[in-house]
Design an enzyme around this catalytic site. Structure first.
Site, PDB file in Angstrom:
ATOM      1  N   ASP A  74     -43.174 -16.517  -7.494  1.00  0.00           N
ATOM      2  CA  ASP A  74     -43.993 -17.706  -7.274  1.00  0.00           C
ATOM      3  C   ASP A  74     -43.166 -18.932  -6.916  1.00  0.00           C
ATOM      4  O   ASP A  74     -41.962 -18.982  -7.128  1.00  0.00           O
ATOM      5  CB  ASP A  74     -44.753 -18.042  -8.562  1.00  0.00           C
ATOM      6  CG  ASP A  74     -43.820 -18.615  -9.639  1.00  0.00           C
ATOM      7  OD1 ASP A  74     -42.809 -17.964  -9.953  1.00  0.00           O
ATOM      8  OD2 ASP A  74     -44.094 -19.726 -10.145  1.00  0.00           O
ATOM      9  N   PHE A  86     -34.789 -19.264  -1.342  1.00  0.00           N
ATOM     10  CA  PHE A  86     -35.880 -19.245  -2.311  1.00  0.00           C
ATOM     11  C   PHE A  86     -37.040 -18.445  -1.721  1.00  0.00           C
ATOM     12  O   PHE A  86     -37.557 -18.768  -0.654  1.00  0.00           O
ATOM     13  CB  PHE A  86     -36.336 -20.658  -2.680  1.00  0.00           C
ATOM     14  CG  PHE A  86     -37.284 -20.623  -3.838  1.00  0.00           C
ATOM     15  CD1 PHE A  86     -36.803 -20.502  -5.136  1.00  0.00           C
ATOM     16  CD2 PHE A  86     -38.647 -20.649  -3.635  1.00  0.00           C
ATOM     17  CE1 PHE A  86     -37.675 -20.405  -6.205  1.00  0.00           C
ATOM     18  CE2 PHE A  86     -39.533 -20.564  -4.702  1.00  0.00           C
ATOM     19  CZ  PHE A  86     -39.045 -20.444  -5.990  1.00  0.00           C
ATOM     20  N   VAL A  87     -37.418 -17.379  -2.409  1.00  0.00           N
ATOM     21  CA  VAL A  87     -38.435 -16.469  -1.870  1.00  0.00           C
ATOM     22  C   VAL A  87     -39.676 -16.446  -2.746  1.00  0.00           C
ATOM     23  O   VAL A  87     -39.616 -16.703  -3.949  1.00  0.00           O
ATOM     24  CB  VAL A  87     -37.877 -15.032  -1.703  1.00  0.00           C
ATOM     25  CG1 VAL A  87     -36.817 -14.986  -0.610  1.00  0.00           C
ATOM     26  CG2 VAL A  87     -37.312 -14.484  -3.012  1.00  0.00           C
ATOM     27  N   LYS A 104     -29.979 -11.655  -5.866  1.00  0.00           N
ATOM     28  CA  LYS A 104     -29.243 -12.677  -5.098  1.00  0.00           C
ATOM     29  C   LYS A 104     -27.851 -12.737  -5.703  1.00  0.00           C
ATOM     30  O   LYS A 104     -27.574 -13.579  -6.567  1.00  0.00           O
ATOM     31  CB  LYS A 104     -29.902 -14.050  -5.285  1.00  0.00           C
ATOM     32  CG  LYS A 104     -31.171 -14.283  -4.532  1.00  0.00           C
ATOM     33  CD  LYS A 104     -31.502 -15.776  -4.614  1.00  0.00           C
ATOM     34  CE  LYS A 104     -32.969 -16.021  -4.687  1.00  0.00           C
ATOM     35  NZ  LYS A 104     -33.320 -17.404  -5.038  1.00  0.00           N
ATOM     36  N   ASP A 130     -30.988 -13.706 -10.398  1.00  0.00           N
ATOM     37  CA  ASP A 130     -30.487 -14.887  -9.690  1.00  0.00           C
ATOM     38  C   ASP A 130     -29.206 -15.361 -10.395  1.00  0.00           C
ATOM     39  O   ASP A 130     -28.146 -14.791 -10.170  1.00  0.00           O
ATOM     40  CB  ASP A 130     -31.611 -15.929  -9.698  1.00  0.00           C
ATOM     41  CG  ASP A 130     -31.303 -17.161  -8.881  1.00  0.00           C
ATOM     42  OD1 ASP A 130     -30.608 -17.058  -7.881  1.00  0.00           O
ATOM     43  OD2 ASP A 130     -31.775 -18.262  -9.248  1.00  0.00           O
ATOM     44  N   ARG A 145     -47.941 -15.575  -5.648  1.00  0.00           N
ATOM     45  CA  ARG A 145     -47.597 -14.287  -6.258  1.00  0.00           C
ATOM     46  C   ARG A 145     -48.354 -13.134  -5.590  1.00  0.00           C
ATOM     47  O   ARG A 145     -47.921 -11.988  -5.634  1.00  0.00           O
ATOM     48  CB  ARG A 145     -47.952 -14.291  -7.753  1.00  0.00           C
ATOM     49  CG  ARG A 145     -47.118 -15.255  -8.591  1.00  0.00           C
ATOM     50  CD  ARG A 145     -47.309 -14.926 -10.064  1.00  0.00           C
ATOM     51  NE  ARG A 145     -46.866 -15.982 -10.955  1.00  0.00           N
ATOM     52  CZ  ARG A 145     -45.618 -16.144 -11.402  1.00  0.00           C
ATOM     53  NH1 ARG A 145     -44.681 -15.319 -11.017  1.00  0.00           N
ATOM     54  NH2 ARG A 145     -45.318 -17.120 -12.237  1.00  0.00           N
TER      55      ARG A 145
HETATM   56  P1  IMP Z   1     -32.053 -16.185 -13.469  1.00  0.00           P
HETATM   57  O1  IMP Z   1     -32.136 -16.383 -14.952  1.00  0.00           O
HETATM   58  O2  IMP Z   1     -31.459 -17.370 -12.771  1.00  0.00           O
HETATM   59  O3  IMP Z   1     -31.416 -14.881 -13.052  1.00  0.00           O
HETATM   60  O4  IMP Z   1     -33.513 -16.252 -12.931  1.00  0.00           O
HETATM   61  C1  IMP Z   1     -34.362 -15.230 -12.896  1.00  0.00           C
HETATM   62  C2  IMP Z   1     -35.756 -15.782 -12.781  1.00  0.00           C
HETATM   63  O5  IMP Z   1     -35.815 -16.939 -11.939  1.00  0.00           O
HETATM   64  C3  IMP Z   1     -36.637 -14.747 -12.135  1.00  0.00           C
HETATM   65  O6  IMP Z   1     -37.274 -13.980 -13.101  1.00  0.00           O
HETATM   66  C4  IMP Z   1     -37.608 -15.601 -11.336  1.00  0.00           C
HETATM   67  O7  IMP Z   1     -38.721 -15.914 -12.143  1.00  0.00           O
HETATM   68  C5  IMP Z   1     -36.905 -16.885 -11.045  1.00  0.00           C
HETATM   69  N1  IMP Z   1     -36.387 -16.925  -9.650  1.00  0.00           N
HETATM   70  C6  IMP Z   1     -35.094 -16.850  -9.243  1.00  0.00           C
HETATM   71  N2  IMP Z   1     -34.993 -16.914  -7.903  1.00  0.00           N
HETATM   72  C7  IMP Z   1     -36.259 -17.037  -7.444  1.00  0.00           C
HETATM   73  C8  IMP Z   1     -36.814 -17.123  -6.123  1.00  0.00           C
HETATM   74  O8  IMP Z   1     -36.137 -17.101  -5.079  1.00  0.00           O
HETATM   75  N3  IMP Z   1     -38.161 -17.225  -6.052  1.00  0.00           N
HETATM   76  C9  IMP Z   1     -38.966 -17.231  -7.158  1.00  0.00           C
HETATM   77  N4  IMP Z   1     -38.487 -17.142  -8.415  1.00  0.00           N
HETATM   78  C10 IMP Z   1     -37.148 -17.048  -8.551  1.00  0.00           C
END
Ligand code: IMP
Ligand code: MG
Length: 194
Positions: free
Chosen positions: A169, A162-163, A141, A113, A175
């Site tokens: 989760d 948001f998925v 994403k 993300d 989950r």
């Molecule tokens: P990042 O550090 O922002 O890249 O976030 C990664 C983490 O955020 C992932 O391992 C997920 O646990 C959580 N995450 C990011 N987007 C989503 C989503 O759309 N649904 C659920 N969890 C998400």
């Protein structure tokens, strides 16, 4: 990897507004990802590091599509609390137990993300002297990146929604859904989960 054309479908699951990636699409893509990973590593042993809890289902199914010798470890990170937006800096809640020095490490997460979580873990792992580090995520994403980071292997590119499901989760729920879908807005922040 070209982005997979995603056709959101109306959902048979009461919590989901739409299904972004079906169970069948996941199964099919995991076979191909498994083949890509085997082609990348040849006969080498792979030390898999799964980011739990989110990557549990993906890792379990993906590893069954890989024939290489595999060592498996997990790392627990918290980057989202009971919220649909990242709450700043990811925290390491549980650490690695396997030795990663001189090993080929494949880091697996559910979704890329902002990029903060994986860039933090990759820099931690690099300090342990691995032979190589690659990353594999089920979902990407790309539009939401806050730090520069690309995964080596991506299951599906998805839009900025948001998925939940298949390991992902919302406040630790959903989950266990076999597909990946968009959560109905009225189910975000229900007062009984506060
Ligand atoms: P990042 O550090 O922002 O890249 O976030 C990664 C983490 O955020 C992932 O391992 C997920 O646990 C959580 N995450 C990011 N987007 C989503 C989503 O759309 N649904 C659920 N969890 C998400
Ligand atoms: Mg996660």
């Amino acid at each position: 990897m070209p982005p997979v054309a995603l056709q959101p479908e109306p959902s048979p699951y009461p919590a989901l507004e739409s299904v972004l990636v079906s169970e069948a699409q996941i199964k099919k893509r995991l076979k191909k990802l498994g083949a890509e990973i085997m082609a990348l590593y040849g006969q080498e042993e792979i030390t898999v590091v799964a980011v739990i809890n989110g990557a549990i289902l993906f890792t379990a199914d993906l590893l069954r599509n890989i024939d290489n010798p595999i060592r498996l470890d997990c790392i627990r990170i918290s980057s989202y609390r009971n919220d649909t937006k990242s709450n700043g800096k990811p925290q390491v809640l549980g650490n690695l137990s396997l030795d990663l020095a001189n090993r080929h490490v494949l880091l697996i997460d559910d979704i890329l993300d902002t990029g903060k979580t994986l860039s933090l873990i990759v820099s931690m792992i690099r300090k342990l002297g691995p032979a190589s580090v690659r990353t594999c995520v089920l979902l990407d994403k790309r539009g939401r990146r806050e730090v520069e980071f690309e995964a080596d292997l991506v299951g599906f590119q998805i839009p900025d929604k948001f998925v939940v499901g298949y390991g992902l989760d919302y406040a630790e729920r959903y989950r266990n859904l076999p597909c990946i879908g968009v959560l109905k807005p009225h189910l975000q922040n229900p007062p009984e989960w506060a």
